[in-house]
Design an enzyme around this catalytic site. Structure first.
Site, PDB file in Angstrom:
ATOM      1  N   VAL A  15      -3.280  -2.140  -8.899  1.00 48.48           N
ATOM      2  CA  VAL A  15      -4.734  -1.355  -9.238  1.00 48.48           C
ATOM      3  C   VAL A  15      -4.380  -0.414 -10.405  1.00 48.48           C
ATOM      4  O   VAL A  15      -5.284  -0.391 -11.375  1.00 48.48           O
ATOM      5  CB  VAL A  15      -5.228  -0.641  -7.993  1.00 48.48           C
ATOM      6  CG1 VAL A  15      -6.584   0.259  -8.259  1.00 48.48           C
ATOM      7  CG2 VAL A  15      -5.664  -1.666  -6.855  1.00 48.48           C
ATOM      8  N   LYS A  39       8.986  -0.044 -13.881  1.00 51.97           N
ATOM      9  CA  LYS A  39       7.604  -0.363 -14.078  1.00 51.97           C
ATOM     10  C   LYS A  39       7.432   0.395 -15.282  1.00 51.97           C
ATOM     11  O   LYS A  39       6.547  -0.150 -16.033  1.00 51.97           O
ATOM     12  CB  LYS A  39       6.756   0.047 -12.812  1.00 51.97           C
ATOM     13  CG  LYS A  39       6.792  -0.863 -11.595  1.00 51.97           C
ATOM     14  CD  LYS A  39       5.787  -0.342 -10.779  1.00 51.97           C
ATOM     15  CE  LYS A  39       6.141  -1.503  -9.341  1.00 51.97           C
ATOM     16  NZ  LYS A  39       5.531  -0.960  -8.235  1.00 51.97           N
ATOM     17  N   THR A 129      -7.353   2.947  -1.335  1.00 51.25           N
ATOM     18  CA  THR A 129      -8.062   2.865   0.116  1.00 51.25           C
ATOM     19  C   THR A 129      -7.567   3.984   0.942  1.00 51.25           C
ATOM     20  O   THR A 129      -6.293   3.603   1.493  1.00 51.25           O
ATOM     21  CB  THR A 129      -8.040   1.438   0.620  1.00 51.25           C
ATOM     22  OG1 THR A 129      -8.430   0.445  -0.802  1.00 51.25           O
ATOM     23  CG2 THR A 129      -8.851   0.984   1.437  1.00 51.25           C
ATOM     24  N   GLU A 162     -11.757   0.982  -5.047  1.00 52.34           N
ATOM     25  CA  GLU A 162     -11.702  -0.016  -5.856  1.00 52.34           C
ATOM     26  C   GLU A 162     -11.898  -1.511  -5.018  1.00 52.34           C
ATOM     27  O   GLU A 162     -11.514  -1.434  -3.944  1.00 52.34           O
ATOM     28  CB  GLU A 162     -10.134  -0.399  -6.265  1.00 52.34           C
ATOM     29  CG  GLU A 162      -9.949  -1.253  -7.114  1.00 52.34           C
ATOM     30  CD  GLU A 162     -10.734  -1.442  -8.415  1.00 52.34           C
ATOM     31  OE1 GLU A 162     -10.743  -0.302  -9.350  1.00 52.34           O
ATOM     32  OE2 GLU A 162     -11.508  -2.162  -8.502  1.00 52.34           O
ATOM     33  N   LEU A 164     -11.569  -4.872  -6.766  1.00 55.41           N
ATOM     34  CA  LEU A 164     -11.114  -5.930  -7.725  1.00 55.41           C
ATOM     35  C   LEU A 164     -10.658  -6.877  -6.700  1.00 55.41           C
ATOM     36  O   LEU A 164     -10.008  -6.476  -5.572  1.00 55.41           O
ATOM     37  CB  LEU A 164     -10.243  -5.531  -8.840  1.00 55.41           C
ATOM     38  CG  LEU A 164      -8.949  -4.701  -8.367  1.00 55.41           C
ATOM     39  CD1 LEU A 164      -7.984  -5.557  -7.706  1.00 55.41           C
ATOM     40  CD2 LEU A 164      -8.321  -4.045  -9.733  1.00 55.41           C
ATOM     41  N   ASN A 240     -14.293  -4.655   3.077  1.00 54.98           N
ATOM     42  CA  ASN A 240     -13.351  -5.532   3.246  1.00 54.98           C
ATOM     43  C   ASN A 240     -13.473  -6.191   4.501  1.00 54.98           C
ATOM     44  O   ASN A 240     -13.085  -7.158   4.849  1.00 54.98           O
ATOM     45  CB  ASN A 240     -11.826  -4.840   2.943  1.00 54.98           C
ATOM     46  CG  ASN A 240     -11.557  -5.025   1.592  1.00 54.98           C
ATOM     47  OD1 ASN A 240     -12.217  -5.578   0.945  1.00 54.98           O
ATOM     48  ND2 ASN A 240     -10.186  -4.391   1.224  1.00 54.98           N
ATOM     49  N   CYS A 293      -4.631  -6.252   1.149  1.00 55.97           N
ATOM     50  CA  CYS A 293      -5.799  -5.518   1.744  1.00 55.97           C
ATOM     51  C   CYS A 293      -6.621  -5.965   3.041  1.00 55.97           C
ATOM     52  O   CYS A 293      -6.691  -4.941   3.749  1.00 55.97           O
ATOM     53  CB  CYS A 293      -6.708  -5.242   0.515  1.00 55.97           C
ATOM     54  SG  CYS A 293      -6.178  -4.432  -0.999  1.00 55.97           S
ATOM     55  N   LYS A 296      -4.264  -5.262   6.148  1.00 54.63           N
ATOM     56  CA  LYS A 296      -4.196  -3.777   6.328  1.00 54.63           C
ATOM     57  C   LYS A 296      -5.426  -2.988   6.387  1.00 54.63           C
ATOM     58  O   LYS A 296      -5.464  -2.214   7.091  1.00 54.63           O
ATOM     59  CB  LYS A 296      -3.229  -3.310   5.011  1.00 54.63           C
ATOM     60  CG  LYS A 296      -3.807  -2.178   4.184  1.00 54.63           C
ATOM     61  CD  LYS A 296      -3.018  -2.059   2.909  1.00 54.63           C
ATOM     62  CE  LYS A 296      -3.578  -1.520   1.803  1.00 54.63           C
ATOM     63  NZ  LYS A 296      -4.470  -0.487   1.856  1.00 54.63           N
ATOM     64  N   ARG A 360       1.945 -10.509  -0.201  1.00 55.55           N
ATOM     65  CA  ARG A 360       1.942  -9.727   0.821  1.00 55.55           C
ATOM     66  C   ARG A 360       0.787 -10.138   1.976  1.00 55.55           C
ATOM     67  O   ARG A 360      -0.308 -10.563   1.830  1.00 55.55           O
ATOM     68  CB  ARG A 360       1.354  -8.312   0.314  1.00 55.55           C
ATOM     69  CG  ARG A 360       2.174  -7.592  -0.434  1.00 55.55           C
ATOM     70  CD  ARG A 360       1.822  -6.304  -0.903  1.00 55.55           C
ATOM     71  NE  ARG A 360       0.934  -6.302  -2.120  1.00 55.55           N
ATOM     72  CZ  ARG A 360       0.467  -5.338  -2.916  1.00 55.55           C
ATOM     73  NH1 ARG A 360       0.537  -4.198  -2.547  1.00 55.55           N
ATOM     74  NH2 ARG A 360      -0.378  -5.500  -3.988  1.00 55.55           N
TER      75      ARG A 360
HETATM   76  P1  NAD Z   1       1.078  -1.047  -5.360  1.00 55.92           P
HETATM   77  O1  NAD Z   1       1.890  -0.911  -4.158  1.00 55.92           O
HETATM   78  O2  NAD Z   1       0.854  -2.484  -6.160  1.00 55.92           O
HETATM   79  O3  NAD Z   1       1.408   0.061  -6.407  1.00 55.92           O
HETATM   80  C1  NAD Z   1       1.422   1.504  -5.784  1.00 55.92           C
HETATM   81  C2  NAD Z   1       2.232   2.238  -6.969  1.00 55.92           C
HETATM   82  O4  NAD Z   1       2.013   3.593  -6.583  1.00 55.92           O
HETATM   83  C3  NAD Z   1       3.718   1.642  -6.912  1.00 55.92           C
HETATM   84  O5  NAD Z   1       4.054   1.412  -8.109  1.00 55.92           O
HETATM   85  C4  NAD Z   1       4.505   3.025  -6.493  1.00 55.92           C
HETATM   86  O6  NAD Z   1       5.666   2.929  -7.199  1.00 55.92           O
HETATM   87  C5  NAD Z   1       3.771   3.901  -6.788  1.00 55.92           C
HETATM   88  N1  NAD Z   1       3.901   5.460  -6.636  1.00 55.92           N
HETATM   89  C6  NAD Z   1       4.082   5.818  -5.248  1.00 55.92           C
HETATM   90  N2  NAD Z   1       4.206   7.004  -4.986  1.00 55.92           N
HETATM   91  C7  NAD Z   1       4.001   7.543  -6.236  1.00 55.92           C
HETATM   92  C8  NAD Z   1       3.689   8.881  -6.729  1.00 55.92           C
HETATM   93  N3  NAD Z   1       3.685  10.000  -5.920  1.00 55.92           N
HETATM   94  N4  NAD Z   1       3.219   9.098  -8.202  1.00 55.92           N
HETATM   95  C9  NAD Z   1       3.017   7.980  -8.674  1.00 55.92           C
HETATM   96  N5  NAD Z   1       3.250   6.724  -8.363  1.00 55.92           N
HETATM   97  C10 NAD Z   1       3.510   6.447  -7.088  1.00 55.92           C
HETATM   98  O7  NAD Z   1      -0.516  -0.880  -4.536  1.00 55.92           O
HETATM   99  P2  NAD Z   1      -1.988  -1.421  -5.277  1.00 55.92           P
HETATM  100  O8  NAD Z   1      -2.011  -2.877  -4.731  1.00 55.92           O
HETATM  101  O9  NAD Z   1      -2.040  -1.196  -6.616  1.00 55.92           O
HETATM  102  O10 NAD Z   1      -2.897  -0.572  -4.145  1.00 55.92           O
HETATM  103  C11 NAD Z   1      -3.138   0.695  -4.550  1.00 55.92           C
HETATM  104  C12 NAD Z   1      -4.208   0.996  -3.809  1.00 55.92           C
HETATM  105  O11 NAD Z   1      -5.536   0.417  -4.275  1.00 55.92           O
HETATM  106  C13 NAD Z   1      -3.990   0.804  -2.359  1.00 55.92           C
HETATM  107  O12 NAD Z   1      -4.709   1.901  -1.596  1.00 55.92           O
HETATM  108  C14 NAD Z   1      -4.909  -0.484  -2.013  1.00 55.92           C
HETATM  109  O13 NAD Z   1      -5.313  -0.645  -0.640  1.00 55.92           O
HETATM  110  C15 NAD Z   1      -6.028  -0.228  -2.921  1.00 55.92           C
HETATM  111  N6  NAD Z   1      -6.606  -1.512  -3.476  1.00 55.92           N
HETATM  112  C16 NAD Z   1      -5.627  -2.786  -3.955  1.00 55.92           C
HETATM  113  C17 NAD Z   1      -6.168  -3.766  -4.466  1.00 55.92           C
HETATM  114  C18 NAD Z   1      -5.362  -4.906  -4.599  1.00 55.92           C
HETATM  115  O14 NAD Z   1      -5.859  -6.135  -4.903  1.00 55.92           O
HETATM  116  N7  NAD Z   1      -4.132  -4.631  -4.804  1.00 55.92           N
HETATM  117  C19 NAD Z   1      -7.715  -3.949  -4.399  1.00 55.92           C
HETATM  118  C20 NAD Z   1      -8.524  -2.828  -4.111  1.00 55.92           C
HETATM  119  C21 NAD Z   1      -7.916  -1.654  -3.556  1.00 55.92           C
END
Ligand code: NAD
Length: 469
Positions: A15, A39, A129, A162, A164, A240, A293, A296, A360
């Site tokens: 995201v 990253k 989320t 979010e 997406l 969701n 998502c 979870k 996942r």
């Molecule tokens: P992800 O695991 O891909 O990314 C999370 C990132 O946060 C990782 O790169 C991690 O290294 C980083 N991180 C951890 N602690 C940190 C800190 N203190 N400072 C900076 N970075 C840090 O997760 P994601 O899939 O991008 O999901 C993020 C959020 O968005 C979640 O809550 C998820 O439920 C929500 N979400 C995800 C999607 C999806 O399709 N993936 C869609 C909608 C909402």
């Protein structure tokens, strides 16, 4: 406006990277923050680190050409140099199904420590989320404690979930159905709304032109809903949970239809989807839902409801139907092939859906586990997700990964179509005839079973009752 705003995006995962990329493409000076040095290094080279359509070009453009996006592990310093921070860190499931808020806590701590040494108003927006009340009771409390500043006075606070979809995430970020803003106070909500209005403004500029060319429609501002913080948090879970419910509903019906001669779940879904109160989306019966998502978030809501003395029977059933659905693929295989011991079973598609390498909670993991427990040998192929799959559930050591799609048919007793990649949609009966005996278990109902059967394929599909005409 974008000249006044300096954005930091805390968490450059799925995201965070897409959000940062799109804001940077609109001209906002954006800094993507992460704890993961690999990253950050990839982003600074203009590269991506997961598969997602349109993302590589976007990141290359904003990092190397427009120079509006950079990445850093220096989180506190970067937040100090910005005036808006979007929290996009992960919120995975704990073993009891509840939402792990530890990354949210550490991101809030970074923001609090940065604000302690910073003058001027700073807007904090939670996009991750998070279970209801997290923004107010956890994020706000940590930032206030660490910074000695007050929400609503010294810093603004919003929750903007979010929505997406992976595989279409760039499209969904540029053309969202809606923007939800949960505001702690009027000033915070107004400020975030202005930022979104600027992002989605209708203008004949390079941003709009690029995306109009790619997606064939004009960038316009979606409906922006300004609500309370807790309402925004709940909207995300309701959204969701409802989509997951639709999938489990149609899968439940698919299992019933398999027991009724002459009934095909696709015809049921088509007809009920024409009812405007239902609509046809998310009514494709199959091997069940995966993704980071749905499982979870539904599990997090179940745990949250129980902690608040409510027994969420419907949501529990949604998860129970889903767990059984992946195993239904194996039952269908056994109904045709018999004992699976020593049989070679091919898995077509590993990622939880096409156009992503995200593994996942992918149904393929449950299916493979079930096949292995019955003594089968498993060979799998996926156009993008093989490397990610090797890391899941020790699959790298448990199964064979084919080097090409062609290799999958050699000596195989049954092919299980698990993910509906376009590469698999192109397969014809003659391709499956390369197998020992051509058995196809269609977990996404992508093949014309009448044609396949006519051409000698032994075909079974989710939700397909015995054919009587
Ligand atoms: P992800 O695991 O891909 O990314 C999370 C990132 O946060 C990782 O790169 C991690 O290294 C980083 N991180 C951890 N602690 C940190 C800190 N203190 N400072 C900076 N970075 C840090 O997760 P994601 O899939 O991008 O999901 C993020 C959020 O968005 C979640 O809550 C998820 O439920 C929500 N979400 C995800 C999607 C999806 O399709 N993936 C869609 C909608 C909402």
């Amino acid at each position: 406006m974008h000249k006044e705003i300096k954005l930091t995006v805390s968490g450059t995962g799925f995201v965070g990277l897409i959000t940062a990329g799109v804001f940077a493409d609109r001209g906002f000076s954006t800094m993507a923050l992460d704890v993961d040095e690999k990253k950050v290094a990839a982003v600074n080279k203009g590269e991506t680190f997961f598969f997602e359509p349109h993302l590589p070009d976007l990141i290359k453009r904003v990092v190397l050409e427009k120079k509006t996006l950079t990445a850093s592990t220096e989180r506190i310093k970067s937040i100090q140099e910005s005036n808006v921070t979007l929290i996009c860190v992960g919120t995975p499931s704990k073993s009891d199904g509840s939402c792990d808020l530890s990354y949210i806590e550490s991101a809030a701590k970074d923001i609090g420590q940065a604000l302690a040494q910073k003058d001027g108003y700073h807007l904090v927006v939670a996009k991750s989320t998070i279970v209801p009340e997290t923004t107010r009771t956890l994020i706000k409390t940590i930032i206030e404690k660490e910074s000695n500043k007050k929400a609503g006075i010294d810093f603004g606070l919003c929750m903007s979930p979010e929505f997406l979809r992976e595989g279409q995430s760039v499209h969904d970020t540029i053309f969202p159905d809606k923007i939800v803003i949960g505001q702690f106070d009027e000033k915070s909500g107004k400020k975030l709304e202005a930022i979104f209005q600027h992002l989605y403004r209708e203008e004949n500029d390079e941003f709009s032109g690029t995306w109009e060319t790619i997606f064939g429609k004009k960038v316009t501002c979606p409906k922006i809903l300004r609500r309370s913080i807790e309402t925004a948090e709940c909207i995300k879970y309701a959204n969701n949970s409802f989509l997951a419910t639709k999938i489990s509903f149609i899968n439940e019906f698919a299992n019933i239809c398999e027991r009724v001669p002459g009934v095909d779940i696709k015809h049921i879904a088509e007809a009920i989807g024409l009812d405007f109160r239902i609509n046809p989306k998310f009514l494709q019966a199959g091997a069940g839902f995966g993704w980071s998502c749905f499982p979870k978030d539904v599990n997090a809501m179940i745990t949250f409801a129980k902690e608040h003395n409510h027994n969420p029977k419907l949501l529990e059933s949604v998860m129970a139907v889903n767990a059984q659905q992946a195993k239904r693929m194996v039952q269908l295989t056994e109904e045709i092939v018999g004992d699976l011991k020593e049989k070679q079973i091919a898995i077509l598609g590993l990622s939880f859906k096409p156009e992503t390498d995200d593994m996942r909670n992918a149904p393929s993991i449950i299916i493979i586990d079930e096949l292995l427990s019955k003594g089968a040998n498993v060979i799998a192929w996926d156009p993008q997700a093989i490397e990610e799959a090797k890391k899941e559930n020790d699959l790298g050591n448990k199964i064979t990964f084919a080097n090409s799609l062609e290799e999958i048919f050699d000596n195989t007793d049954a092919c299980l179509l698990v993910t509906e990649w376009k590469q698999f949609k192109k397969l014809e009966a003659k391709d499956f005839k390369k197998m020992k005996k051509p058995v196809v278990i269609d977990g996404r109902r992508i093949y014309d079973y009448k044609k396949f059967r006519k051409e000698g394929i032994i075909y079974a599909g989710i939700g397909l009752g015995e054919i009587i005409n």
